[in-house]
Motif scaffolding. Structure first.
Motif, PDB file in Angstrom:
ATOM      1  N   SER A  36       0.769  -2.775   2.326  1.00  0.00           N
ATOM      2  CA  SER A  36      -0.021  -3.538   2.858  1.00  0.00           C
ATOM      3  C   SER A  36      -1.362  -3.712   2.257  1.00  0.00           C
ATOM      4  N   THR A  37      -2.302  -4.694   2.361  1.00  0.00           N
ATOM      5  CA  THR A  37      -3.534  -5.027   2.017  1.00  0.00           C
ATOM      6  C   THR A  37      -4.722  -3.815   2.546  1.00  0.00           C
ATOM      7  N   ARG A  38      -4.239  -3.348   3.541  1.00  0.00           N
ATOM      8  CA  ARG A  38      -5.074  -2.193   4.122  1.00  0.00           C
ATOM      9  C   ARG A  38      -4.801  -1.148   3.594  1.00  0.00           C
ATOM     10  N   ASP A  39      -3.512  -0.714   3.257  1.00  0.00           N
ATOM     11  CA  ASP A  39      -3.176   0.664   2.632  1.00  0.00           C
ATOM     12  C   ASP A  39      -3.762   0.591   1.070  1.00  0.00           C
ATOM     13  N   ALA A  40      -3.633  -0.457   0.488  1.00  0.00           N
ATOM     14  CA  ALA A  40      -4.207  -0.662  -0.802  1.00  0.00           C
ATOM     15  C   ALA A  40      -5.860  -0.470  -0.793  1.00  0.00           C
ATOM     16  N   MET A  41      -6.484  -1.257  -0.038  1.00  0.00           N
ATOM     17  CA  MET A  41      -8.017  -0.622   0.087  1.00  0.00           C
ATOM     18  C   MET A  41      -8.168   0.816   0.262  1.00  0.00           C
ATOM     19  N   VAL A  42      -7.479   1.494   1.361  1.00  0.00           N
ATOM     20  CA  VAL A  42      -7.582   2.693   1.411  1.00  0.00           C
ATOM     21  C   VAL A  42      -7.572   3.746   0.163  1.00  0.00           C
ATOM     22  N   GLN A  43      -6.143   3.327  -0.368  1.00  0.00           N
ATOM     23  CA  GLN A  43      -6.031   3.992  -1.609  1.00  0.00           C
ATOM     24  C   GLN A  43      -7.110   4.104  -2.729  1.00  0.00           C
ATOM     25  N   ILE A  44      -7.588   2.717  -2.732  1.00  0.00           N
ATOM     26  CA  ILE A  44      -8.583   2.643  -3.956  1.00  0.00           C
ATOM     27  C   ILE A  44      -9.762   3.300  -3.329  1.00  0.00           C
ATOM     28  N   ILE A  45     -10.312   3.318  -2.160  1.00  0.00           N
ATOM     29  CA  ILE A  45     -11.526   4.144  -1.663  1.00  0.00           C
ATOM     30  C   ILE A  45     -11.373   5.242  -1.872  1.00  0.00           C
ATOM     31  N   LEU A  46     -10.414   5.869  -1.604  1.00  0.00           N
ATOM     32  CA  LEU A  46     -10.054   7.281  -1.675  1.00  0.00           C
ATOM     33  C   LEU A  46     -10.037   7.892  -3.014  1.00  0.00           C
ATOM     34  N   SER A  47      -9.711   6.957  -4.056  1.00  0.00           N
ATOM     35  CA  SER A  47      -9.575   7.408  -5.438  1.00  0.00           C
ATOM     36  C   SER A  47     -10.954   7.718  -5.787  1.00  0.00           C
ATOM     37  N   PHE A  48     -12.116   6.924  -5.211  1.00  0.00           N
ATOM     38  CA  PHE A  48     -13.381   7.251  -5.640  1.00  0.00           C
ATOM     39  C   PHE A  48     -13.896   8.254  -4.847  1.00  0.00           C
ATOM     40  N   ARG A  49     -13.699   8.288  -3.573  1.00  0.00           N
ATOM     41  CA  ARG A  49     -14.374   9.120  -2.594  1.00  0.00           C
ATOM     42  C   ARG A  49     -13.103   9.879  -1.920  1.00  0.00           C
ATOM     43  N   PRO A  50     -12.698  10.969  -2.175  1.00  0.00           N
ATOM     44  CA  PRO A  50     -11.667  11.298  -1.637  1.00  0.00           C
ATOM     45  C   PRO A  50     -11.860  11.891   0.023  1.00  0.00           C
ATOM     46  N   THR A  51     -13.304  12.346   0.162  1.00  0.00           N
ATOM     47  CA  THR A  51     -13.702  12.742   1.381  1.00  0.00           C
ATOM     48  C   THR A  51     -14.147  11.807   2.365  1.00  0.00           C
ATOM     49  N   MET A  52     -14.027  10.365   1.805  1.00  0.00           N
ATOM     50  CA  MET A  52     -14.741   9.571   2.837  1.00  0.00           C
ATOM     51  C   MET A  52     -13.818   9.330   3.957  1.00  0.00           C
ATOM     52  N   ARG A  53     -14.676   8.909   5.128  1.00  0.00           N
ATOM     53  CA  ARG A  53     -13.904   8.662   6.276  1.00  0.00           C
ATOM     54  C   ARG A  53     -13.547   7.241   6.538  1.00  0.00           C
ATOM     55  N   ILE A  54     -12.312   6.974   6.638  1.00  0.00           N
ATOM     56  CA  ILE A  54     -11.865   5.592   6.553  1.00  0.00           C
ATOM     57  C   ILE A  54     -11.905   4.875   7.849  1.00  0.00           C
ATOM     58  N   PRO A  55     -12.794   3.855   8.272  1.00  0.00           N
ATOM     59  CA  PRO A  55     -12.575   3.253   9.488  1.00  0.00           C
ATOM     60  C   PRO A  55     -11.507   2.579   9.969  1.00  0.00           C
TER      61      PRO A  55
END
Length: 308
Positions: free
Chosen positions: A149-168
């Motif tokens: 899904s588009t949401r999961d794709a965004m989450v994966q890309i964000i975590l690839s740069f910031r693994p500890t980032m809190r996902i809204p």
């Protein structure tokens, strides 16, 4: 008996001593503050549980998680020693010329097995150092049930740069965070097996950012500002050379096998690798079996034209 009485008396004395000697209350020990001017700072840090060793372990753990996520995103589905790019010089030159002229959005479309992903990954290999060596790969799996899904794709890309980032949880906030992360970096982003143009529009970096976006799809999508290239099967001569390059013993039947494979690079590679590794299987027997069972294979389903 004297020894037993002495033991009892000594026990009573120790009991009374522990009761009469004043002790520091527990509350005062808990509320005791650390003197910032104390000389023994290492001991104070240990009391707080924030030792340099623990901090170093946390940093290493974070970096390891970040590396694993990046490797997962960038894992190429095709081996590096693949021969699937055989006969693709003309298409690659076209893509490289488009990038040199300033195109940062490329869309490759064509039937399954034609080699779109291989071309996209070759462009990534060529240009990754022009974009800070950052490469992100996402497989959307087309229209399958387990499609990304588009949401999961965004989450994966964000975590690839910031693994500890809190996902809204809110999708609007997630999109804002995704755009912020993408504007702070540059690299090559591959969206493989995309099913719709909406998926690309949601994930497409801003035009002002320094990202090279490569999209692959089975059908041509309505994408603005994209340099679209239709990837077609190889011609018969190139497909024949491909098989001979895999194994010389295929030369007598290479043209026939190429036609049976509809000149699709992925199918050609599978057949070439199989016949070059299974020396006990004779090419003539393979061709006979291929002709016999081809009507039940996916080759007939993806092409309405029959071989003459």
């Amino acid at each position: 008996m004297t020894y037993g009485v002495l033991t009892i008396v000594l026990g009573v004395v120790i009991f009374l001593a522990t009761k009469l000697i004043p002790t520091k209350p527990e509350e005062s020990a808990q509320t005791e503050k650390i003197d910032p001017n104390s000389a023994d700072k290492h001991e104070q840090i240990q009391k707080k549980g924030e030792t340099p060793e623990k901090l170093a372990q946390w940093v290493l753990k974070t970096e390891k998680a970040k590396t694993e996520l990046k490797e997962k995103l960038c894992q190429a589905p095709i081996p590096n020693d693949s021969k699937i790019l055989f006969g693709r010089d003309k298409v690659l030159i076209e893509l490289f010329n488009a990038i040199h002229k300033g195109s940062t959005f490329i869309a490759l479309y064509g039937r399954s097995g034609v080699g779109k992903t291989a071309l996209a990954l070759e462009v990534v290999r060529k240009y990754k150092y022009n974009f800070q060596n950052i490469k992100l790969y996402l497989d959307f799996s087309g229209e399958k049930e387990n499609a990304l899904s588009t949401r999961d794709a965004m989450v994966q890309i964000i975590l690839s740069f910031r693994p500890t980032m809190r996902i809204p949880e809110n999708i609007t906030q997630l999109k804002k965070l995704y755009r912020l992360v993408m504007t702070r970096h540059q690299g090559v982003l591959v969206l493989d097996n995309v099913a719709s143009a909406n998926q690309v529009k949601e994930l497409k970096p801003a035009a002002s950012s320094s990202w090279l976006l490569i999209v692959t799809a089975r059908k041509k999508l309505d994408l603005n500002a994209a340099y679209c290239v239709e990837v077609e099967p190889l011609d018969v001569e190139s497909a024949q050379e491909f098989l001979i390059h895999c194994s010389l013993r295929l030369k007598p039947r290479a043209r026939e096998i190429a036609k049976l494979c509809r000149c699709l690079p992925l199918v050609l590679e599978m057949c070439g690798q199989f016949l070059s590794s299974k020396m006990k299987v004779h090419p003539e027997d393979f061709v006979d079996l291929f002709r016999k069972y081809r009507s039940n294979s996916f080759l007939e389903k993806v092409d309405d034209d029959e071989e003459s």
